[in-house]
Design a protein around this motif. Sequence first.
Motif, short mmCIF file in Angstrom:
data_model
loop_
_atom_site.label_atom_id
_atom_site.label_comp_id
_atom_site.label_asym_id
_atom_site.label_seq_id
_atom_site.Cartn_x
_atom_site.Cartn_y
_atom_site.Cartn_z
N ASP A 92 -3.50 -49.32 -12.96
CA ASP A 92 -3.44 -50.16 -11.62
C ASP A 92 -4.59 -50.96 -11.36
O ASP A 92 -4.46 -51.96 -10.48
CB ASP A 92 -3.58 -48.98 -10.59
CG ASP A 92 -2.21 -48.12 -10.30
OD1 ASP A 92 -1.32 -48.42 -10.99
OD2 ASP A 92 -2.31 -47.09 -9.53
N ARG B 175 -0.22 -57.53 -9.70
CA ARG B 175 -0.47 -56.29 -10.21
C ARG B 175 1.08 -55.58 -10.24
O ARG B 175 1.73 -55.98 -9.62
CB ARG B 175 -1.30 -55.31 -9.49
CG ARG B 175 -2.51 -55.74 -9.55
CD ARG B 175 -3.80 -54.58 -9.04
NE ARG B 175 -3.67 -54.40 -7.49
CZ ARG B 175 -3.51 -53.22 -7.05
NH1 ARG B 175 -3.39 -52.15 -8.00
NH2 ARG B 175 -3.09 -52.91 -5.76
N PRO C 122 1.62 -51.77 -10.11
CA PRO C 122 1.00 -50.36 -9.76
C PRO C 122 1.95 -49.22 -9.98
O PRO C 122 2.38 -48.46 -8.93
CB PRO C 122 0.44 -50.39 -8.52
CG PRO C 122 1.21 -51.25 -7.69
CD PRO C 122 1.66 -52.35 -8.55
#
Length: 385
Positions: free
Chosen positions: A266, A280, A282
């Motif tokens: 993450d 990102r 995650p």
Amino acid sequence: MMRDVVIVGGSIAAVTAADALRQQGHDGPITIVSDERHAPYVRPPLSKGMLKGTESVDSVFMAPLRADLDFRPKTRARGLDLGRRRVLLEGGEELPYDGLVVASGARARRLGPPEAGELVVRDLDDALRLRESLTTARSVVIVGGGFLGMEIASTARGLGLDVTVVDRDPPLVRQFGAFLAGHMTRAALAAGVRLVHAPDGVRLAGTPATAVLTGDGAPLEADVIVTAAGDLPNVEWLAGSGLGGPGGLLVDERCRVAPGVVAAGDVVTRVSDHTDLPRRSPHWGSAIDQARAAALALLKGDEAPEYRPSPYYWTEQWGLDIKICGRILPGCETHVVTGSMEEGSALLQWTRDGATVAAATVNHRMPVVKLRKLAAAPVPERTTG
């Protein structure tokens, strides 16, 4: 020659990186430092089965770590000395490394200070606190109508609570696209959830918080206030090292950050194949894939294969079991391959510019390997939705 490896973080990315290093032949010391008090566990059940009570707390823990790993729980990294290749720990200890894996993850974003008393679901202790609170509550307000917020809402409604979800955006659209998000939202409304649109944002009221105030000042009162408004990558400990920023830790195509330093999970941000902006991903599957790529990059450098994202994630809410491979991008077209949403079981594909970019099962049994193939297969001409 790489001898000492330090891994900062104690979740799935950290454990996967350690296992991959051993599987690829690294026989030197591997030290894992984690600021959590628990042994490594998996996070997806925290907002699903464990929060519902259908899965036990013990079920979230991973298999015991290998005996040849030095695992240090309740140990917080406070800094990184890149020049001397040292991880600095609270208490003054320094861990030398030849290779470093940054897998320090993320923490829940909060709306107020600690005294506000808002609940979140990020780690195991968070989930246990919320589960206990839901057993004695009659009502809950959830700030955030995304992936996590709607899973919590579904669980709370299943327990018989009055549930309100408030967000500045339409629920679930960013993660699932308008077609699937619309179906999920209708299921939430049919279950009796109240959805509140707050385009100007919200703030907490009371200490501890007993209500959420929308932009027009209207109070949304409840016994329990839950914030599910995203997360923040844990990069503060890297301040002064020249690495990291508020958005995360930027990696290259092999998950490398700097000489001898890789990252996974993450905390990672990378330039997307579909945009020039770093982002990102995650998700549990991304953490595993990145960790394996990062371990190989430490051992093999430029000879290591490049990391090729293949997102896989799932959700359980409103009686819907949904699994997705790929990324549902803005401007995608949705195609119903088999079944129908009205009948409660379907296979879906999404295309953009004529290419398939994602596929999903909705209450439909299909092995992940086949779903990944569907996410790259041409769309049949039979049905389009």
